[in-house]
Design an enzyme around this catalytic site. Structure first.
Site, PDB file in Angstrom:
ATOM      1  N   SER A  25      24.175 -75.846 -17.016  1.00 47.97           N
ATOM      2  CA  SER A  25      22.777 -75.910 -17.440  1.00 47.97           C
ATOM      3  C   SER A  25      22.637 -75.844 -18.959  1.00 47.97           C
ATOM      4  O   SER A  25      23.301 -75.057 -19.626  1.00 47.97           O
ATOM      5  CB  SER A  25      22.021 -74.737 -16.808  1.00 47.97           C
ATOM      6  OG  SER A  25      20.675 -74.775 -17.217  1.00 47.97           O
ATOM      7  N   ASN A  72      24.410 -70.144 -29.415  1.00 46.62           N
ATOM      8  CA  ASN A  72      23.118 -70.830 -29.403  1.00 46.62           C
ATOM      9  C   ASN A  72      21.995 -69.843 -29.163  1.00 46.62           C
ATOM     10  O   ASN A  72      22.158 -68.830 -28.484  1.00 46.62           O
ATOM     11  CB  ASN A  72      23.106 -71.960 -28.356  1.00 46.62           C
ATOM     12  CG  ASN A  72      22.671 -71.486 -26.981  1.00 46.62           C
ATOM     13  OD1 ASN A  72      21.472 -71.348 -26.692  1.00 46.62           O
ATOM     14  ND2 ASN A  72      23.648 -71.206 -26.122  1.00 46.62           N
ATOM     15  N   GLY A  75      16.626 -70.544 -26.659  1.00 42.77           N
ATOM     16  CA  GLY A  75      15.471 -69.810 -26.148  1.00 42.77           C
ATOM     17  C   GLY A  75      14.729 -70.559 -25.053  1.00 42.77           C
ATOM     18  O   GLY A  75      13.510 -70.418 -24.896  1.00 42.77           O
ATOM     19  N   LEU A  76      15.484 -71.365 -24.302  1.00 41.87           N
ATOM     20  CA  LEU A  76      14.924 -72.012 -23.112  1.00 41.87           C
ATOM     21  C   LEU A  76      13.712 -72.890 -23.379  1.00 41.87           C
ATOM     22  O   LEU A  76      12.759 -72.910 -22.598  1.00 41.87           O
ATOM     23  CB  LEU A  76      14.608 -70.959 -22.036  1.00 41.87           C
ATOM     24  CG  LEU A  76      15.848 -70.237 -21.512  1.00 41.87           C
ATOM     25  CD1 LEU A  76      15.463 -69.046 -20.659  1.00 41.87           C
ATOM     26  CD2 LEU A  76      16.746 -71.181 -20.709  1.00 41.87           C
ATOM     27  N   CYS A 132      19.847 -65.365 -19.399  1.00 40.08           N
ATOM     28  CA  CYS A 132      19.715 -65.950 -20.726  1.00 40.08           C
ATOM     29  C   CYS A 132      19.502 -64.849 -21.757  1.00 40.08           C
ATOM     30  O   CYS A 132      18.548 -64.084 -21.672  1.00 40.08           O
ATOM     31  CB  CYS A 132      18.558 -66.931 -20.803  1.00 40.08           C
ATOM     32  SG  CYS A 132      18.421 -67.630 -22.461  1.00 40.08           S
ATOM     33  N   LYS A 167      22.540 -66.866 -11.180  1.00 41.28           N
ATOM     34  CA  LYS A 167      23.451 -67.041 -12.323  1.00 41.28           C
ATOM     35  C   LYS A 167      23.547 -65.754 -13.118  1.00 41.28           C
ATOM     36  O   LYS A 167      22.556 -65.273 -13.671  1.00 41.28           O
ATOM     37  CB  LYS A 167      22.975 -68.184 -13.218  1.00 41.28           C
ATOM     38  CG  LYS A 167      23.918 -68.428 -14.390  1.00 41.28           C
ATOM     39  CD  LYS A 167      23.725 -69.777 -15.012  1.00 41.28           C
ATOM     40  CE  LYS A 167      24.639 -69.977 -16.200  1.00 41.28           C
ATOM     41  NZ  LYS A 167      24.463 -71.287 -16.817  1.00 41.28           N
ATOM     42  N   ASN A 194      27.042 -66.831 -17.798  1.00 40.59           N
ATOM     43  CA  ASN A 194      26.179 -67.320 -18.859  1.00 40.59           C
ATOM     44  C   ASN A 194      26.816 -66.857 -20.183  1.00 40.59           C
ATOM     45  O   ASN A 194      27.925 -66.332 -20.194  1.00 40.59           O
ATOM     46  CB  ASN A 194      24.756 -66.782 -18.681  1.00 40.59           C
ATOM     47  CG  ASN A 194      23.723 -67.715 -19.311  1.00 40.59           C
ATOM     48  OD1 ASN A 194      23.901 -68.197 -20.430  1.00 40.59           O
ATOM     49  ND2 ASN A 194      22.639 -67.963 -18.597  1.00 40.59           N
ATOM     50  N   GLY A 245      32.515 -71.168 -18.170  1.00 35.15           N
ATOM     51  CA  GLY A 245      32.746 -70.395 -19.387  1.00 35.15           C
ATOM     52  C   GLY A 245      33.997 -70.923 -20.069  1.00 35.15           C
ATOM     53  O   GLY A 245      35.109 -70.562 -19.705  1.00 35.15           O
ATOM     54  N   GLY A 267      30.173 -76.814 -19.820  1.00 34.72           N
ATOM     55  CA  GLY A 267      29.026 -76.718 -20.723  1.00 34.72           C
ATOM     56  C   GLY A 267      29.359 -77.141 -22.127  1.00 34.72           C
ATOM     57  O   GLY A 267      29.312 -78.328 -22.479  1.00 34.72           O
TER      58      GLY A 267
HETATM   59  C1  LIG Z   1      23.190 -75.104 -25.872  1.00 35.24           C
HETATM   60  C2  LIG Z   1      23.281 -74.325 -24.578  1.00 35.24           C
HETATM   61  C3  LIG Z   1      22.164 -74.224 -23.756  1.00 35.24           C
HETATM   62  C4  LIG Z   1      22.203 -73.505 -22.563  1.00 35.24           C
HETATM   63  N1  LIG Z   1      21.098 -73.445 -21.765  1.00 35.24           N
HETATM   64  C5  LIG Z   1      21.154 -72.807 -20.569  1.00 35.24           C
HETATM   65  C6  LIG Z   1      20.029 -72.810 -19.676  1.00 35.24           C
HETATM   66  O1  LIG Z   1      18.984 -73.415 -19.947  1.00 35.24           O
HETATM   67  N2  LIG Z   1      20.146 -72.115 -18.506  1.00 35.24           N
HETATM   68  C7  LIG Z   1      21.303 -71.463 -18.163  1.00 35.24           C
HETATM   69  O2  LIG Z   1      21.359 -70.883 -17.084  1.00 35.24           O
HETATM   70  N3  LIG Z   1      22.383 -71.476 -18.962  1.00 35.24           N
HETATM   71  C8  LIG Z   1      22.340 -72.136 -20.162  1.00 35.24           C
HETATM   72  N4  LIG Z   1      23.452 -72.155 -20.980  1.00 35.24           N
HETATM   73  C9  LIG Z   1      24.698 -71.483 -20.543  1.00 35.24           C
HETATM   74  C10 LIG Z   1      25.690 -72.475 -19.934  1.00 35.24           C
HETATM   75  O3  LIG Z   1      25.146 -73.118 -18.800  1.00 35.24           O
HETATM   76  C11 LIG Z   1      27.007 -71.781 -19.539  1.00 35.24           C
HETATM   77  O4  LIG Z   1      26.724 -70.787 -18.584  1.00 35.24           O
HETATM   78  C12 LIG Z   1      27.713 -71.124 -20.709  1.00 35.24           C
HETATM   79  O5  LIG Z   1      27.530 -71.873 -21.887  1.00 35.24           O
HETATM   80  C13 LIG Z   1      29.209 -70.910 -20.484  1.00 35.24           C
HETATM   81  O6  LIG Z   1      29.893 -72.117 -20.239  1.00 35.24           O
HETATM   82  P1  LIG Z   1      30.594 -73.008 -21.398  1.00 35.24           P
HETATM   83  O7  LIG Z   1      31.470 -72.102 -22.176  1.00 35.24           O
HETATM   84  O8  LIG Z   1      31.303 -74.104 -20.661  1.00 35.24           O
HETATM   85  O9  LIG Z   1      29.474 -73.544 -22.231  1.00 35.24           O
HETATM   86  C14 LIG Z   1      23.414 -72.865 -22.187  1.00 35.24           C
HETATM   87  C15 LIG Z   1      24.547 -72.972 -23.005  1.00 35.24           C
HETATM   88  C16 LIG Z   1      24.500 -73.694 -24.195  1.00 35.24           C
HETATM   89  C17 LIG Z   1      25.731 -73.800 -25.035  1.00 35.24           C
END
Ligand SMILES: Cc1cc2nc3c(=O)[nH]c(=O)nc-3n(C[C@H](O)[C@H](O)[C@H](O)COP(=O)(O)O)c2cc1C
Ligand SMILES: Cc1cc2nc3c(=O)[nH]c(=O)nc-3n(C[C@H](O)[C@H](O)[C@H](O)COP(=O)(O)OP(=O)(O)OC[C@H]3O[C@@H](n4cnc5c(N)ncnc54)[C@H](O)[C@@H]3O)c2cc1C
Ligand code: FES
Lengths: 306, 259
Positions: A25, A72, A75-76, A132, A167, A194, A245, A267
């Site tokens: 996400s 990041n 802030g949704l 978040c 989550k 997350n 992650g 992600g």
């Molecule tokens: C730019 C950005 C925006 C994200 N937005 C959301 C979100 O809207 N909702 C959510 O549940 N997680 C969000 N995440 C978290 C990711 O979905 C993921 O759980 C987290 O980044 C760990 O995985 P990664 O290391 O592969 O990025 C966001 C992560 C990033 C980097």
């Protein structure tokens, strides 16, 4: 890649995925990611967090870099559920894959409103973001308190017509306790992790890099933490688990599956390289072929406890 | 859905310092395709402490090659400056919207106004406008000294330079120079620091002309996936969030909400 002897399919809470690789996400846009690779090759797609009403998000700068990762504080920011259903969802549906909506709210009532709005929309699962770190109210508040997580899960489970994924945040002392609490109230699946609450300082400017001061750390730097938490949650609950992650490669994905994940999400890697999700899939297929695994189940079962 | 964007491996053909800390790099990259002046590319560095791509404007380009002009401001741009001729470099296809030059038809008069590292995208833009038969004047502002001025000699009717310290040309900023010059153009195109762009938008509103501005923001993905690069833009009377990397970097000056 046509490895027809390898069965990559998985089943998550009754939803069939042709392979276990999902977009995480907030790091995927149907319109824009789709300009780099054929998204229909993945197992499923996850939308970015959506609330009942539009959210503005935080002030810029919202992005900071760190060794092996990024922080990041988006802030949704999102256009609200109505617009999501009207504009983004049809684009996501067009790939012919299960679509996972990611929902957020500041109160139980707000979460429930999004669930109601999405109940009749064409989504396959609802991922409830209680993790978040970038919003002042709600969000992570629900994910760091087992009682609040349980209450929210109960209320959402009561009204949701789709399987719900809770989550979880890594910013807790005992992630297994939160996992057990949401399982007890009817969660259908758990996803984690997350981002980790973090900050960076610009030493030259003598101030925080992010306008919001704090943000969420993601990327390869967090992988060992994520893996440990997936391992712990797997051993605490019997629900399906989506692990994420810092996954950058097929072997990273294999590690999460061995730790006990049933599917994986990619992600930050998609920011580092736009085609990362499909490269992770190809890498996993290659790894399985090399190792002689015929199914994801076989790969998972190959893991030996120390 | 059309897969029209790629990350490709190009070859560095040229990489030299053209002014203090300012480098010009030419990259041969087959399959790069055409670009619109004002578009940028993501440069992907091979370093674990710099996972995110660096957005750099396309200054100019032709025949499967592009030219970047960049200033060393940190680790990433420093690393870029050390790339040797012949070395591979990973870059994206052109990203973002670029300037809209449809309106600038034959015979129209336009002003290109740039501050500091806002000058690079003006090189390609000036060429494209010239090809369309527009008559263009170029205004460049710098803190000190002046670079890239030679690139406009054959395409600009007049070239004006302003420096903050008065070391070259007009002593003052580029918007003051425009005001002093007292010539009103049909349309303005600009790139530069936020304060300069804001002042220019005020000026354009006063003289009742349109200005297109290219703005900068910290980016995550650079292609529209992460909403990291958000800015505020007026749309049908309401402030909305737009992504600099995808909806921009060029916006109509009158729509930008500056603070
Ligand atoms: C730019 C950005 C925006 C994200 N937005 C959301 C979100 O809207 N909702 C959510 O549940 N997680 C969000 N995440 C978290 C990711 O979905 C993921 O759980 C987290 O980044 C760990 O995985 P990664 O290391 O592969 O990025 C966001 C992560 C990033 C980097
Ligand atoms: C659309 C666009 C076009 C650009 N075109 C040019 C150009 O033609 N020539 C040029 O010299 N510079 C240009 N820049 C600025 C350039 O991206 C930054 O100077 C560069 O990213 C700095 O990287 P660094 O590692 O050296 O600096 P660091 O400060 O070490 O970088 C740390 C992080 O901040 C980001 N960052 C730092 N400064 C900026 C900035 N001004 N804008 C956006 N992100 C930044 C970096 O990308 C990186 O993620 C452009 C920026 C944007 C948004
Ligand atoms: S930088 Fe990711 S959306 Fe613009």
């Amino acid at each position: 890649m046509g490895l027809n002897k390898t069965d990559m399919s998985v089943n998550i809470a009754g939803v069939a995925l042709k392979n276990p690789v999902i977009t995480a996400s907030g790091t995927f846009s149907a319109k824009d990611s789709g300009r780099f690779y054929d998204i229909s090759r993945l197992g499923a797609v996850t939308a970015k967090g959506v609330s009942a009403e539009p959210w503005e998000g935080n002030e810029a700068p919202r992005i900071a870099e760190s060794y092996g990762g990024m922080i990041n504080s988006i802030g949704l920011q999102n256009p609200g559920a109505a617009k999501f259903i009207e504009e983004d969802l049809p684009l996501m549906r067009a790939f012919g894959l299960p679509v996972i909506a990611n929902i957020v709210g500041k109160t139980v009532a707000e979460y429930c409103r999004v669930v109601e709005m999405l109940n009749d929309a064409d989504v396959s699962m609802l991922e409830v973001n209680i993790s978040c770190p970038n919003v002042k109210e709600g969000g992570i508040g629900f994910g760091t308190d087992a009682k609040m997580a349980a209450e929210l899960t109960r209320e959402i489970r009561r009204i949701a017509k789709k399987p719900i994924i809770l989550k979880l945040t890594p910013n807790v002392t005992d992630v297994a306790a939160i996992a057990k609490a949401v399982e007890a109230e009817g969660a259908d699946c758990i996803s984690l992790i997350n981002t980790l609450l973090a900050m960076r300082i610009d030493a030259g400017a003598k101030k925080p890099v992010l306008a919001n001061v704090f943000g969420g750390l993601s990327g390869p730097a967090v992988k060992p933490v994520a893996l440990r938490m997936v391992y712990q949650v797997r051993r605490a609950v019997s629900l399906p688990v989506i692990g994420m992650g810092g996954i950058m490669s097929g072997e990273d994905a294999a590690e999460f599956l061995m730790a006990g994940a049933d599917a994986v999400a990619v992600g930050t890697a998609a920011l580092v390289s736009p085609t990362a999700p499909v490269e992770v899939l190809e890498g996993l297929e290659k790894f399985m072929e090399e190792q002689g695994f015929c199914s994801i189940e076989e790969l998972k079962e190959s893991f030996k406890e120390a | 859905m059309q897969q029209d964007l790629r990350v490709l491996t190009g070859i560095v053909k040229y990489n030299n310092e053209i002014a203090a800390q300012v480098y010009e790099m030419t990259i041969a990259a087959e399959g790069m395709g055409n670009f619109i002046p004002g578009q940028f590319i993501n440069v992907y560095l091979d370093d674990k402490s710099m996972l995110l791509p660096r957005p750099i404007s396309i200054s100019d380009g032709s025949n499967g090659g592009i030219t970047l002009i960049y200033k060393i401001v940190g680790k990433g741009t420093a690393q870029l400056s050390e790339c040797r001729v012949g070395a591979p470099i990973r870059v994206s296809s052109p990203l973002g919207n670029g300037y809209s030059i449809k309106e600038a038809c034959s015979g129209s008069s336009v002003a290109l106004v740039a501050g500091g590292m806002g000058a690079p995208p003006m090189v390609g833009l000036a060429k494209a406008l010239k090809e369309r038969g527009a008559c263009l004047d170029v205004f460049l502002g710098f803190q000190t000294g002046a670079y890239l001025a030679d690139r406009f000699e054959t395409v600009a009717r007049d070239l004006y330079i302003a420096t903050d310290d008065g070391s070259t040309g007009f002593h003052g900023n580029v918007v003051e120079l425009l005001e002093k010059n007292d010539r009103v153009y049909d349309e303005y195109f600009s790139c530069g620091p936020r304060a300069m762009l804001k002042a220019l938008c005020g000026y354009a509103a006063n003289v009742g002309r349109n200005v297109q501005v290219s703005i900068e923001e910290r980016m995550g993905c650079g292609y529209g996936a992460c909403v990291g690069c958000s800015c505020r833009i007026m749309e049908s009377g309401k402030t909305t969030r737009k992504s600099v990397c995808k909806d921009g970097p060029v916006f109509a000056g009158k729509d930008v909400v500056w603070d």
